[in-house]
Design an enzyme around this catalytic site. Structure first.
Site, mmCIF file in Angstrom:
data_model
loop_
_atom_site.group_PDB
_atom_site.id
_atom_site.type_symbol
_atom_site.label_atom_id
_atom_site.label_comp_id
_atom_site.label_asym_id
_atom_site.label_seq_id
_atom_site.Cartn_x
_atom_site.Cartn_y
_atom_site.Cartn_z
ATOM 1 N N CYS A 106 -7.071 -13.675 31.472
ATOM 2 C CA CYS A 106 -7.891 -14.294 32.509
ATOM 3 C C CYS A 106 -7.011 -14.300 33.756
ATOM 4 C CB CYS A 106 -8.245 -15.718 32.096
ATOM 5 S SG CYS A 106 -8.923 -16.666 33.464
ATOM 6 N N CYS B 247 -13.721 -15.616 30.022
ATOM 7 C CA CYS B 247 -12.694 -16.608 29.677
ATOM 8 C C CYS B 247 -13.354 -17.842 29.055
ATOM 9 C CB CYS B 247 -11.909 -16.997 30.927
ATOM 10 S SG CYS B 247 -10.787 -18.375 30.634
ATOM 11 N N GLU C 262 23.150 -5.112 5.884
ATOM 12 C CA GLU C 262 21.811 -5.283 6.455
ATOM 13 C C GLU C 262 21.885 -6.099 7.730
ATOM 14 O OE1 GLU C 262 20.030 -3.627 4.519
ATOM 15 O OE2 GLU C 262 17.934 -4.151 4.951
ATOM 16 N N LYS D 78 17.620 -9.040 -1.833
ATOM 17 C CA LYS D 78 17.298 -7.854 -1.038
ATOM 18 C C LYS D 78 16.784 -8.361 0.311
ATOM 19 C CE LYS D 78 14.930 -3.427 -1.336
ATOM 20 N NZ LYS D 78 14.488 -3.408 0.024
ATOM 21 N N GLU E 70 21.971 -9.616 -6.336
ATOM 22 C CA GLU E 70 21.989 -9.970 -4.908
ATOM 23 C C GLU E 70 20.561 -10.079 -4.403
ATOM 24 O OE1 GLU E 70 24.253 -6.984 -2.783
ATOM 25 O OE2 GLU E 70 25.817 -7.025 -4.305
ATOM 26 N N CYS F 220 -7.851 -21.213 36.795
ATOM 27 C CA CYS F 220 -8.434 -21.425 35.456
ATOM 28 C C CYS F 220 -7.877 -22.729 34.867
ATOM 29 C CB CYS F 220 -8.085 -20.248 34.559
ATOM 30 S SG CYS F 220 -8.487 -20.527 32.831
ATOM 31 N N VAL G 207 0.855 -1.191 0.000
ATOM 32 C CA VAL G 207 0.000 0.000 0.000
ATOM 33 C C VAL G 207 0.891 1.241 0.000
ATOM 34 C CG1 VAL G 207 -1.757 1.284 1.306
ATOM 35 C CG2 VAL G 207 -1.825 -1.222 1.239
ATOM 36 N N TYR G 208 1.953 1.199 0.832
ATOM 37 C CA TYR G 208 2.898 2.319 0.867
ATOM 38 C C TYR G 208 3.507 2.523 -0.527
ATOM 39 C CZ TYR G 208 6.718 5.396 2.109
ATOM 40 O OH TYR G 208 7.572 6.473 2.160
ATOM 41 N N ARG H 1 21.039 3.753 9.748
ATOM 42 C CA ARG H 1 21.055 4.684 8.635
ATOM 43 C C ARG H 1 20.435 6.031 9.027
ATOM 44 N NH1 ARG H 1 17.962 3.088 3.293
ATOM 45 N NH2 ARG H 1 16.215 3.200 4.697
ATOM 46 N N LYS I 196 11.242 -5.461 -6.639
ATOM 47 C CA LYS I 196 10.468 -5.877 -5.467
ATOM 48 C C LYS I 196 9.532 -7.016 -5.846
ATOM 49 C CE LYS I 196 10.767 -2.811 -1.880
ATOM 50 N NZ LYS I 196 9.689 -1.936 -1.651
ATOM 51 N N ASP J 120 15.360 -8.503 4.001
ATOM 52 C CA ASP J 120 14.336 -7.733 4.714
ATOM 53 C C ASP J 120 14.864 -7.405 6.120
ATOM 54 O OD1 ASP J 120 12.032 -6.531 5.487
ATOM 55 O OD2 ASP J 120 10.811 -8.339 5.530
ATOM 56 N N CYS K 188 -12.739 -20.851 31.882
ATOM 57 C CA CYS K 188 -13.354 -20.883 33.216
ATOM 58 C C CYS K 188 -14.550 -19.944 33.345
ATOM 59 C CB CYS K 188 -12.325 -20.551 34.291
ATOM 60 S SG CYS K 188 -11.751 -18.836 34.185
ATOM 61 N N TYR L 119 27.250 -5.717 2.431
ATOM 62 C CA TYR L 119 27.284 -5.744 0.965
ATOM 63 C C TYR L 119 27.890 -4.497 0.328
ATOM 64 C CZ TYR L 119 22.846 -3.524 2.193
ATOM 65 O OH TYR L 119 21.892 -2.741 2.775
HETATM 66 S S1 IVH Z 1 22.495 -1.679 -1.728
HETATM 67 C C1 IVH Z 1 24.257 2.433 -2.107
HETATM 68 N N1 IVH Z 1 22.038 -4.264 -1.425
HETATM 69 O O1 IVH Z 1 17.273 -2.175 0.911
HETATM 70 C C2 IVH Z 1 23.825 1.085 -1.637
HETATM 71 N N2 IVH Z 1 20.647 -2.737 -0.245
HETATM 72 O O2 IVH Z 1 15.133 -0.435 -0.030
HETATM 73 C C3 IVH Z 1 22.362 0.966 -1.426
HETATM 74 N N3 IVH Z 1 18.965 -3.815 1.177
HETATM 75 O O3 IVH Z 1 18.652 0.826 2.083
HETATM 76 C C4 IVH Z 1 21.926 -0.293 -0.832
HETATM 77 N N4 IVH Z 1 19.527 -5.895 0.733
HETATM 78 O O4 IVH Z 1 18.825 -1.299 3.601
HETATM 79 C C5 IVH Z 1 21.661 -3.010 -1.090
HETATM 80 N N5 IVH Z 1 21.776 -6.569 -1.239
HETATM 81 C C6 IVH Z 1 21.400 -5.330 -0.891
HETATM 82 C C7 IVH Z 1 20.337 -5.092 0.008
HETATM 83 C C8 IVH Z 1 19.989 -3.774 0.310
HETATM 84 C C9 IVH Z 1 18.714 -5.114 1.438
HETATM 85 C C10 IVH Z 1 18.229 -2.690 1.799
HETATM 86 C C11 IVH Z 1 19.085 -1.526 2.225
HETATM 87 C C12 IVH Z 1 18.553 -0.380 1.432
HETATM 88 C C13 IVH Z 1 17.133 -0.811 1.197
HETATM 89 C C14 IVH Z 1 16.470 -0.062 0.075
#
Ligand code: IVH
Length: 669
Positions: free
Chosen positions: A422, A404, A170, A115, A113, A427, A36-37, A136, A310, A117, A407, A222
């Site tokens: 409770c 509850c 991360e 990403k 790579e 119980c 949603v964001y 950050r 994403k 979470d 009980c 990374y």
């Molecule tokens: S590179 C200049 N690599 O995703 C370098 N970010 O939504 C920028 N993140 O702020 C980041 N895995 O916190 C990079 N393999 C990955 C990542 C990664 C997770 C995060 C990171 C970034 C956010 C952006």
């Protein structure tokens, strides 16, 4: 649309996004789904592209989200910590890649790579020693969380070379730890974390490092901001250099040449996502040449040489059939959604926790609704929302129970808790849950005493608390369903054997709030007997290295209760051992050890213990110690002057620890 309407729409959208962003970053508690964001953010971007005169400096497109929290010193990031631009389809990704290729004909490779979470962190080393770790923040100003980061095992305090370097990456919470933490928080009547990122952020922004230490965080590094000398000029080379320096890096990266390979990488990890032990929310594609990265440059917010693809939110629809309420051993009453079974992200889901009554009210679901279901942090099934257009007419609003379910006593909200509780100490549901916990594997480990048997014994009036387990007799057991004399005998023997357990099992079995199996072990090792723990003060307990105030207070409060003392006395009269038994390694200790079933090689000189001692310790913890390094080696422990084995392990990209790291882990296992 008139100018003023447009301005109003822009300003509302911007304020809404800024509010969501504050809730996400500042309170570690998002109020809407990520998707949603993202949708609203894109809408804002479109508005801004079409009407650049509208853009104001407080727009979320103009700065990296998040603020800093009071309580931590501020850190100025000389080189800003950037975020990433994102795309949501392969088509958009292809456009990004084609554009880059068009503008920079020198591009020959991309590094793909995962990403992760998690939460972005920065680590600064001087002469190879960790001097500062930070969040950050807004990209330019972050929080100094050095002490908290130092508790994370994968972060080296000392690098393998004495260089000056600032490394970024991360910090994340593994899926299993995330699920466990949320279960625990739900049981304790606290709010749950929406995803591993928020859980990691909440765990890092703790004023008490012991809390961070208890959260089992990990890292994948990374990126490098500043460095003396790095023996590489590529992103992929940088990752292996980071590994060599002692960092944890994610091993799944692949250097690719074109969109075809990038798509294959995306497909591969879309498929493997559910099998990973950590949550990922996309794929990051980076120009592989570091010089070229510099040349391509960045906007104020994101690098232009990288992009995040994403994953689309994995969501399915199903019908909410019922809401069940269960009473835990501490009296917290939790609602669970019972739904028509559906396939979701690799498993069939028919239940989802609704956590607590506040959460349930916020979701405003009714029994009979069609709901959208997703997995928080790729692991916990959760209802995103109900679908208004599919709500049958005249569907009754759901009424949260006031009594509850076990009980029938009135349920209450204790101060500051989101949970309903409770508070009837008699119980039946609480009592049976306490007995189940007492008998469970990490507690007294009474084989054969599962919840069904406990329930029957309770219903027949043979059990009313944990101590009454030790008064059961053969005749009583033989009245159980399908229980002959052999089963009765076995259960009696298992109960009897548990009398001689070491103290930590009993301590964990008592079910004191916040005292998990690991804490129980550390505390037992220190106090040696339940009696001396029962008379300890808060400071005595929190003086133990890894035990914080919350646990200490909870223990002291527990033993202040005369009922607790009565129970302990009864255990003593029933012949239950109350003492800590030194260094007995039983099978469940071994099973939960990191070293169990690992193939390990030792090399170089160990300075703090002899090699035979290290070998026998490892073997006692379930490891196989071998002499040569191969791809089957899980870990190389390298002492001083490690030679060819170290080189080979590095070539094979194996996990390598120095002696300090090994000793840290010995204390944790
Ligand atoms: S590179 C200049 N690599 O995703 C370098 N970010 O939504 C920028 N993140 O702020 C980041 N895995 O916190 C990079 N393999 C990955 C990542 C990664 C997770 C995060 C990171 C970034 C956010 C952006």
């Amino acid at each position: 649309m008139s100018d003023s309407d447009l301005k109003k729409e822009y300003s509302e959208l911007k304020d809404q996004l800024n509010l969501w962003s504050r809730q996400y970053y500042y309170n570690d508690q998002p109020s809407v789904e990520d998707s949603v964001y993202d949708d609203n953010y894109r809408q804002l971007q479109i508005l801004e592209t079409q009407n650049p005169n509208l853009i104001t400096s407080d727009s979320p497109t103009q700065h990296v989200g998040s603020q800093t929290l009071p309580g931590f010193d501020k850190v100025h990031h000389e080189i800003p910590m950037l975020s990433l631009g994102d795309v949501f389809s392969k088509q958009e990704l292809a456009e990004f890649v084609n554009n880059l290729n068009k503008n920079y004909s020198q591009i020959t490779e991309y590094n793909c790579e995962l990403k992760i979470d998690g939460l972005a962190i920065s680590l600064r080393y001087q002469n190879g020693k960790l001097v500062q770790g930070s969040t950050r923040g807004n990209g330019t100003i972050g929080e100094d969380i050095t002490n908290n980061l130092k508790t994370i095992k994968s972060i080296p305090h000392k690098l393998t070379r004495p260089i000056n370097i600032e490394v970024r990456g991360e910090c994340y919470m593994p899926k299993e730890s995330f699920a466990k933490l949320n279960e625990q928080r739900e049981r304790d009547g606290e709010n749950v974390f929406a995803n591993p990122r928020n859980a990691a952020a909440g765990s890092l922004r703790q004023l008490d490092s012991k809390v961070t230490a208890s959260r089992n965080l990990s890292t994948f590094m990374y990126n490098v901001a500043n460095y003396d000398d790095l023996n590489t000029n590529t992103q992929s080379g940088l990752l292996s250099e980071l590994k060599y320096l002692g960092f944890n890096i994610n091993p799944t990266y692949e250097v690719v040449k074109n969109m075809y390979d990038i798509n294959n990488y995306i497909d591969k990890y879309t498929g493997q996502r559910d099998n990973l032990s950590y949550g990922i929310d996309g794929i990051v594609i980076k120009e592989n040449n570091l010089e070229l990265q510099k040349e391509i440059g960045a906007t104020v917010k994101v690098p232009k040489w990288a992009i995040a693809f994403k994953f689309p939110p994995e969501e399915v629809e199903t019908k909410l059939k019922n809401i069940e309420w269960t009473v835990g051993r501490t009296g917290v009453v939790t609602p669970t959604a019972i739904m028509d079974p559906v396939q979701l992200a690799g498993t069939i889901v028919s239940k989802a926790s609704l956590h607590n009554s506040d959460y349930l009210e916020e979701k405003a679901v009714r029994v009979g609704d069609t709901v959208k279901l997703h997995k928080a942090g790729d692991i916990i099934p959760e209802i995103s929302e109900y679908i208004p257009s599919k709500r049958p007419k005249n569907l009754e609003p759901y009424i949260i129970p006031s009594k509850c379910p076990s009980c029938g006593d009135e349920l209450v909200h204790l101060d500051g808790e989101v949970a309903l509780r409770c508070i009837n100490p008699k119980c039946p549901a609480q009592l049976t849950e306490q007995i189940n916990h007492f008998a469970s594997r990490n507690a007294m480990n009474i084989d054969g005493l599962g919840p069904k048997i406990v329930q029957q014994l309770f219903d027949k009036g043979f059990l009313d608390d944990t101590a009454s387990l030790y008064k059961l007799n053969r005749d009583e057991l033989e009245t159980l369903d399908k229980f002959g004399s052999k089963s009765a005998n076995n259960l009696l023997t298992a109960i009897d054997n548990s009398r001689s357990n070491s103290m930590e099992r009993l301590l964990f079995g008592l079910g004191i709030r916040h005292v998990g199996a690991k804490a129980a072990k550390i505390i037992s090792k220190h106090f040696k007997s339940i009696k001396s723990l029962a008379s300890a003060k808060i400071d005595d307990i929190s003086s133990i290295n890894t035990i914080g105030n919350t646990i200490s207070k909870s223990i002291v409060t527990y033993f202040k209760n005369p009922e607790a003392n009565k129970l302990i006395q009864e255990f003593e009269e029933l012949g239950i051992n109350m003492e800590y038994k030194e260094s007995q390694l039983n099978s469940s200790n071994i099973e939960s050890s990191f070293f169990n079933k690992k193939t390990i090689v030792l090399t170089g000189k160990l300075s703090q213990m002899s090699r035979p001692k290290a070998v026998s310790w490892l073997e006692n913890h379930g490891a196989k110690v071998t002499s040569s390094v191969s791809k089957n080696t899980d870990l190389l422990i390298a002492g001083k002057d490690a030679g060819s084995k170290m080189d080979k392990a590095q070539k094979l990209n194996l996990l390598i620890w120095d002696e300090n790291k090994f000793i840290d882990e010995m204390n944790n296992n």
